[in-house]
Design a protein around this motif. Structure first.
Motif, short mmCIF file in Angstrom:
data_model
loop_
_atom_site.label_atom_id
_atom_site.label_comp_id
_atom_site.label_asym_id
_atom_site.label_seq_id
_atom_site.Cartn_x
_atom_site.Cartn_y
_atom_site.Cartn_z
N SER A 60 0.82 -1.20 0.00
CA SER A 60 0.00 0.00 0.00
C SER A 60 0.86 1.26 0.00
O SER A 60 0.58 2.23 -0.72
CB SER A 60 -0.93 -0.02 1.22
N GLN A 61 1.93 1.24 0.78
CA GLN A 61 2.83 2.39 0.85
C GLN A 61 3.50 2.64 -0.50
O GLN A 61 3.74 3.79 -0.89
CB GLN A 61 3.88 2.16 1.93
N LEU A 62 3.80 1.57 -1.22
CA LEU A 62 4.44 1.72 -2.53
C LEU A 62 3.45 2.16 -3.60
O LEU A 62 3.85 2.54 -4.70
CB LEU A 62 5.08 0.39 -2.94
N GLY A 63 2.16 2.05 -3.30
CA GLY A 63 1.14 2.52 -4.22
C GLY A 63 0.91 1.60 -5.41
O GLY A 63 0.59 2.08 -6.51
N VAL A 64 1.04 0.31 -5.20
CA VAL A 64 0.82 -0.65 -6.29
C VAL A 64 -0.29 -1.62 -5.88
O VAL A 64 -0.50 -1.88 -4.70
CB VAL A 64 2.10 -1.43 -6.65
N GLU A 65 -1.00 -2.14 -6.87
CA GLU A 65 -2.08 -3.08 -6.60
C GLU A 65 -1.57 -4.49 -6.36
O GLU A 65 -2.15 -5.24 -5.57
CB GLU A 65 -3.08 -3.09 -7.76
N ARG A 66 -0.49 -4.85 -7.07
CA ARG A 66 0.05 -6.21 -6.94
C ARG A 66 1.56 -6.13 -6.84
O ARG A 66 2.20 -5.23 -7.39
CB ARG A 66 -0.37 -7.08 -8.13
N LEU A 67 2.13 -7.09 -6.16
CA LEU A 67 3.56 -7.10 -5.90
C LEU A 67 4.29 -8.16 -6.72
O LEU A 67 3.80 -9.28 -6.88
CB LEU A 67 3.83 -7.40 -4.42
N VAL A 68 5.45 -7.78 -7.20
CA VAL A 68 6.46 -8.74 -7.64
C VAL A 68 7.35 -9.00 -6.42
O VAL A 68 7.92 -8.06 -5.86
CB VAL A 68 7.28 -8.20 -8.81
N ILE A 69 7.43 -10.25 -6.02
CA ILE A 69 8.17 -10.59 -4.81
C ILE A 69 9.29 -11.58 -5.16
O ILE A 69 9.05 -12.60 -5.81
CB ILE A 69 7.25 -11.23 -3.74
N VAL A 70 10.49 -11.23 -4.73
CA VAL A 70 11.64 -12.14 -4.82
C VAL A 70 12.06 -12.43 -3.39
O VAL A 70 12.24 -11.51 -2.58
CB VAL A 70 12.80 -11.51 -5.61
N ALA A 71 12.19 -13.69 -3.04
CA ALA A 71 12.52 -14.06 -1.66
C ALA A 71 13.55 -15.17 -1.65
O ALA A 71 13.58 -16.02 -2.54
CB ALA A 71 11.26 -14.51 -0.91
N HIS A 72 14.37 -15.16 -0.60
CA HIS A 72 15.41 -16.17 -0.46
C HIS A 72 15.23 -16.96 0.82
O HIS A 72 14.92 -16.41 1.88
CB HIS A 72 16.80 -15.50 -0.45
N SER A 73 15.42 -18.27 0.74
CA SER A 73 15.52 -19.15 1.89
C SER A 73 14.34 -18.94 2.84
O SER A 73 13.19 -19.06 2.45
CB SER A 73 16.87 -18.92 2.58
N ALA A 74 14.60 -18.63 4.12
CA ALA A 74 13.51 -18.45 5.08
C ALA A 74 12.59 -17.32 4.68
O ALA A 74 11.42 -17.30 5.07
CB ALA A 74 14.07 -18.21 6.48
N GLY A 75 13.08 -16.37 3.88
CA GLY A 75 12.22 -15.31 3.39
C GLY A 75 11.12 -15.82 2.48
O GLY A 75 10.07 -15.18 2.34
N THR A 76 11.33 -17.00 1.87
CA THR A 76 10.27 -17.57 1.04
C THR A 76 9.08 -18.02 1.89
O THR A 76 7.96 -18.09 1.38
CB THR A 76 10.78 -18.75 0.20
N ARG A 77 9.31 -18.33 3.15
CA ARG A 77 8.19 -18.65 4.03
C ARG A 77 7.24 -17.46 4.14
O ARG A 77 6.01 -17.63 4.14
CB ARG A 77 8.69 -19.06 5.42
N LEU A 78 7.80 -16.28 4.27
CA LEU A 78 6.99 -15.06 4.33
C LEU A 78 6.33 -14.79 2.98
O LEU A 78 5.15 -14.45 2.92
CB LEU A 78 7.86 -13.88 4.76
#
Length: 266
Positions: free
Chosen positions: A68-86
């Motif tokens: 919401s803060q970034l002002g976008v409707e959908r996110l492109v998310i790149v995550a590594h290792s335990a960050g992929t759990r999130l």
């Protein structure tokens, strides 16, 4: 909760979630030159305060506040290792708000029933003195007496995460401190038992990146994870452990660039 975040390069935004768990995201660098990265410091890490709801399941709400803060409707998310759990938790809770997912060397045995082949990969590395010493510390388990001890254990076990232990890998392993309290909070709440089935509602294109010599996650479970997503696919990075942007940067970038450059699904 408002998370501190760093912006690396123009374009994007590509929200980039560090692993560890609770490791300072500086270890990600710019992921071998990717641009437009928005890299939050997760709860209790770096410049973001700690607080309640620090589990990876609960922090999905923080990620949506960032969206919401970034002002976008959908996110492109790149995550590594335990960050992929999130990242996976976010996708499961907010499937319509995900544009694309890139899951780099994700732990997967909590989501799938396929047996891990990590032990086989570990056996193939035995005999390397640095690896054997690291494995002994790893098998003894983490020292959670305080932050310094926890960080010392993570440093001691670092060689397990790489296919080889040369100068570049050693330098990389020294980057980014872990926060013990945040790591404990991260795993303080288990996700719902139906999480694997929920991923069937995540229609965003999803790229799972697997290192073929990743002794931390194994190889077979990571490959199987992609099947939980309706539009999941796998990129295998050969001669690679847990950190493909460090170990095989050209192959890593080739896979990610091709995936991100595709036209959006209609």
């Amino acid at each position: 909760m408002s998370l501190h975040y760093d912006v690396l390069g123009e374009g994007g935004p590509v929200v980039t979630l560090a692993g560890g768990a609770a490791r300072h995201p500086s270890y990600l660098g710019d992921l071998a030159g990717l641009s437009g990265l928005v890299v939050p410091h997760l709860r209790g890490v770096g410049q973001s305060p700690s607080g309640g709801a620090g589990s990876y399941w609960a922090q999905a709400s923080d990620v949506d506040a960032l969206r919401s803060q970034l002002g976008v409707e959908r996110l492109v998310i790149v995550a590594h290792s335990a960050g992929t759990r999130l990242a996976i938790s976010y996708a499961a809770q907010f499937p319509s708000r995900v544009e694309r997912l890139v899951l780099i060397t994700p732990p997967a045995t909590y989501l799938i029933s396929d047996p891990s082949d990590a032990a086989k990969l570990i056996d193939a590395r035995r005999g390397d003195p640095a690896f054997d010493t690291a494995l002994q510390a790893f098998e003894a388990g983490p020292d959670v007496s305080d932050d310094d001890a926890f960080n010392a254990w993570n440093r001691a076990t670092a060689p397990i995460g790489y296919r080889k232990w040369d100068v570049a890998e050693q330098r990389h392993a020294a980057i980014g401190r872990w926060d013990l309290a945040a790591a404990q909070d991260y795993f303080s709440v288990q996700p719902p038992a139906d999480l694997p089935s929920r991923l069937g509602a995540v229609t965003a294109p999803t790229l799972v990146i697997a290192g073929d010599s990743d002794c931390l996650t194994g190889f077979a479970p990571v490959i199987a994870l992609a099947d939980l997503f309706p539009h999941g696919e796998v990129a295998v990075i050969e001669e690679c452990g847990h950190y493909p942007w460090i170990e095989q940067p050209a192959e890593f970038r080739r896979a990610v660039d091709e995936f991100l450059a595709r036209p959006p699904r209609t």
